[in-house]
Design a protein around this motif. Sequence first.
Motif, PDB file in Angstrom:
ATOM      1  N   CYS A 217     -36.926   4.463  14.600  1.00  0.00           N
ATOM      2  CA  CYS A 217     -36.265   5.304  15.608  1.00  0.00           C
ATOM      3  C   CYS A 217     -35.042   4.655  16.229  1.00  0.00           C
ATOM      4  N   GLY A 218     -34.900   3.334  16.100  1.00  0.00           N
ATOM      5  CA  GLY A 218     -33.759   2.636  16.682  1.00  0.00           C
ATOM      6  C   GLY A 218     -33.996   2.120  18.091  1.00  0.00           C
ATOM      7  N   ALA A 219     -35.214   2.275  18.617  1.00  0.00           N
ATOM      8  CA  ALA A 219     -35.508   1.751  19.950  1.00  0.00           C
ATOM      9  C   ALA A 219     -35.326   0.243  19.952  1.00  0.00           C
ATOM     10  N   MET A 220     -34.898  -0.270  21.104  1.00  0.00           N
ATOM     11  CA  MET A 220     -34.708  -1.709  21.250  1.00  0.00           C
ATOM     12  C   MET A 220     -35.487  -2.176  22.463  1.00  0.00           C
ATOM     13  N   GLY A 221     -36.011  -3.386  22.410  1.00  0.00           N
ATOM     14  CA  GLY A 221     -36.690  -3.920  23.577  1.00  0.00           C
ATOM     15  C   GLY A 221     -37.231  -5.310  23.341  1.00  0.00           C
TER      16      GLY A 221
ATOM     17  N   THR B  63     -26.438   1.984  24.012  1.00  0.00           N
ATOM     18  CA  THR B  63     -26.590   1.741  25.440  1.00  0.00           C
ATOM     19  C   THR B  63     -28.055   1.517  25.758  1.00  0.00           C
ATOM     20  N   GLY B  64     -28.302   0.476  26.513  1.00  0.00           N
ATOM     21  CA  GLY B  64     -29.659   0.169  26.953  1.00  0.00           C
ATOM     22  C   GLY B  64     -29.603  -0.364  28.364  1.00  0.00           C
ATOM     23  N   TRP B  65     -30.692  -0.978  28.766  1.00  0.00           N
ATOM     24  CA  TRP B  65     -30.801  -1.510  30.113  1.00  0.00           C
ATOM     25  C   TRP B  65     -31.262  -2.947  30.028  1.00  0.00           C
TER      26      TRP B  65
ATOM     27  N   ALA C 288     -34.056  -0.140  25.374  1.00  0.00           N
ATOM     28  CA  ALA C 288     -33.285   1.032  24.950  1.00  0.00           C
ATOM     29  C   ALA C 288     -34.252   1.945  24.203  1.00  0.00           C
ATOM     30  N   PRO C 289     -35.028   2.722  24.942  1.00  0.00           N
ATOM     31  CA  PRO C 289     -36.042   3.557  24.294  1.00  0.00           C
ATOM     32  C   PRO C 289     -35.435   4.712  23.506  1.00  0.00           C
ATOM     33  N   GLU C 290     -36.167   5.149  22.504  1.00  0.00           N
ATOM     34  CA  GLU C 290     -35.819   6.308  21.679  1.00  0.00           C
ATOM     35  C   GLU C 290     -37.117   7.065  21.413  1.00  0.00           C
ATOM     36  N   PRO C 291     -37.034   8.356  21.127  1.00  0.00           N
ATOM     37  CA  PRO C 291     -38.263   9.084  20.765  1.00  0.00           C
ATOM     38  C   PRO C 291     -38.878   8.484  19.494  1.00  0.00           C
ATOM     39  N   CYS C 292     -40.155   8.131  19.579  1.00  0.00           N
ATOM     40  CA  CYS C 292     -40.834   7.467  18.460  1.00  0.00           C
ATOM     41  C   CYS C 292     -41.051   8.434  17.306  1.00  0.00           C
ATOM     42  N   LEU C 293     -40.818   7.938  16.090  1.00  0.00           N
ATOM     43  CA  LEU C 293     -41.038   8.734  14.881  1.00  0.00           C
ATOM     44  C   LEU C 293     -42.409   8.451  14.267  1.00  0.00           C
ATOM     45  N   GLY C 294     -43.130   7.484  14.847  1.00  0.00           N
ATOM     46  CA  GLY C 294     -44.448   7.141  14.339  1.00  0.00           C
ATOM     47  C   GLY C 294     -44.442   6.221  13.133  1.00  0.00           C
ATOM     48  N   ILE C 295     -43.300   5.633  12.829  1.00  0.00           N
ATOM     49  CA  ILE C 295     -43.202   4.697  11.693  1.00  0.00           C
ATOM     50  C   ILE C 295     -42.587   3.395  12.174  1.00  0.00           C
ATOM     51  N   CYS C 296     -43.124   2.846  13.225  1.00  0.00           N
ATOM     52  CA  CYS C 296     -42.542   1.658  13.873  1.00  0.00           C
ATOM     53  C   CYS C 296     -42.514   0.452  12.939  1.00  0.00           C
ATOM     54  N   ILE C 297     -41.328  -0.049  12.730  1.00  0.00           N
ATOM     55  CA  ILE C 297     -41.107  -1.286  11.977  1.00  0.00           C
ATOM     56  C   ILE C 297     -40.129  -2.095  12.817  1.00  0.00           C
TER      57      ILE C 297
ATOM     58  N   ARG D 294     -37.933  -5.272  13.846  1.00  0.00           N
ATOM     59  CA  ARG D 294     -37.259  -6.431  13.261  1.00  0.00           C
ATOM     60  C   ARG D 294     -36.286  -7.001  14.282  1.00  0.00           C
ATOM     61  N   ALA D 295     -36.100  -8.302  14.206  1.00  0.00           N
ATOM     62  CA  ALA D 295     -35.096  -8.945  15.065  1.00  0.00           C
ATOM     63  C   ALA D 295     -33.712  -8.529  14.560  1.00  0.00           C
ATOM     64  N   THR D 296     -32.909  -7.990  15.457  1.00  0.00           N
ATOM     65  CA  THR D 296     -31.577  -7.514  15.101  1.00  0.00           C
ATOM     66  C   THR D 296     -30.561  -8.171  16.032  1.00  0.00           C
ATOM     67  N   GLU D 297     -29.433  -8.554  15.462  1.00  0.00           N
ATOM     68  CA  GLU D 297     -28.381  -9.218  16.234  1.00  0.00           C
ATOM     69  C   GLU D 297     -27.437  -8.177  16.845  1.00  0.00           C
ATOM     70  N   TRP D 298     -27.170  -8.337  18.139  1.00  0.00           N
ATOM     71  CA  TRP D 298     -26.290  -7.447  18.884  1.00  0.00           C
ATOM     72  C   TRP D 298     -25.292  -8.280  19.668  1.00  0.00           C
ATOM     73  N   VAL D 299     -24.153  -7.663  19.998  1.00  0.00           N
ATOM     74  CA  VAL D 299     -23.104  -8.322  20.781  1.00  0.00           C
ATOM     75  C   VAL D 299     -22.723  -7.383  21.912  1.00  0.00           C
ATOM     76  N   ASN D 300     -22.509  -7.959  23.081  1.00  0.00           N
ATOM     77  CA  ASN D 300     -22.089  -7.172  24.236  1.00  0.00           C
ATOM     78  C   ASN D 300     -20.757  -6.474  23.919  1.00  0.00           C
ATOM     79  N   LEU D 301     -20.649  -5.227  24.296  1.00  0.00           N
ATOM     80  CA  LEU D 301     -19.442  -4.438  24.016  1.00  0.00           C
ATOM     81  C   LEU D 301     -18.199  -5.086  24.618  1.00  0.00           C
ATOM     82  N   ASP D 302     -18.300  -5.703  25.795  1.00  0.00           N
ATOM     83  CA  ASP D 302     -17.139  -6.345  26.412  1.00  0.00           C
ATOM     84  C   ASP D 302     -16.629  -7.516  25.564  1.00  0.00           C
ATOM     85  N   VAL D 303     -17.536  -8.273  24.984  1.00  0.00           N
ATOM     86  CA  VAL D 303     -17.160  -9.389  24.108  1.00  0.00           C
ATOM     87  C   VAL D 303     -16.476  -8.837  22.857  1.00  0.00           C
ATOM     88  N   TYR D 304     -17.060  -7.776  22.281  1.00  0.00           N
ATOM     89  CA  TYR D 304     -16.467  -7.131  21.112  1.00  0.00           C
ATOM     90  C   TYR D 304     -15.063  -6.621  21.437  1.00  0.00           C
ATOM     91  N   ALA D 305     -14.923  -5.938  22.580  1.00  0.00           N
ATOM     92  CA  ALA D 305     -13.636  -5.335  22.950  1.00  0.00           C
ATOM     93  C   ALA D 305     -12.551  -6.398  23.122  1.00  0.00           C
TER      94      ALA D 305
END
Length: 181
Positions: free
Chosen positions: A9-13, A102-104, A114-123, A125-136
């Motif tokens: 679903c793309g949820a992050m936490g 966008t998350g909190w 960063a919750p998302e509606p669950c699809l019931g197929i939770c997998i 994984r550790a994912t790398e993210w960068v703050n938008l201000d750093v990217y900008a």
Amino acid sequence: MTIPTCMGCGAMGRAARCDGECSEHRLDLVSADDFDAVCDAGRVAHATIVRLDAVRRRLAETPSDEQVCEEAYRQLREAAAATLAGLTPHALADGDGPSVRTGWWCATCGNVDAPEPCLGICIWRATEWVNLDVYAAEDRRTISDRRHADALVKLARDVLAVTPRRGRYLDNWRALQIRLG
């Protein structure tokens, strides 16, 4: 930052939880892959600037007379041709920019949510993210370097494209110097 992300679903936490009151703040993130692409494009643009700077410096010097200028122009063309032949093309196309998530974020415990509606197929994984201000900030530097690199490439191509008439080498040299700014 590494944040567990559901591939379904793309949820992050993160599992961290506050012992006291959470203080949630908006957190805009882009993928580390998008950030890496901007950094790579910036490195290519900077390398282009460095390589073409020798041509720019040579053009900034005014030959003493027409005869000296004719030979200097031939050497300038050779240097421009050799430099352009060895350049790496831009690695990043202009586009709409990265997808922003966008998350909190809690300043107390460090949790990211960063919750998302669950699809019931939770997998998860550790994912790398960068703050938008750093990217900008990196994107602005890259855009500036790409513009500078593009201007130098155009100048070098113009040096190659123009063969002045006899007796007009110095005039042509000065016209190209005007474009240096």
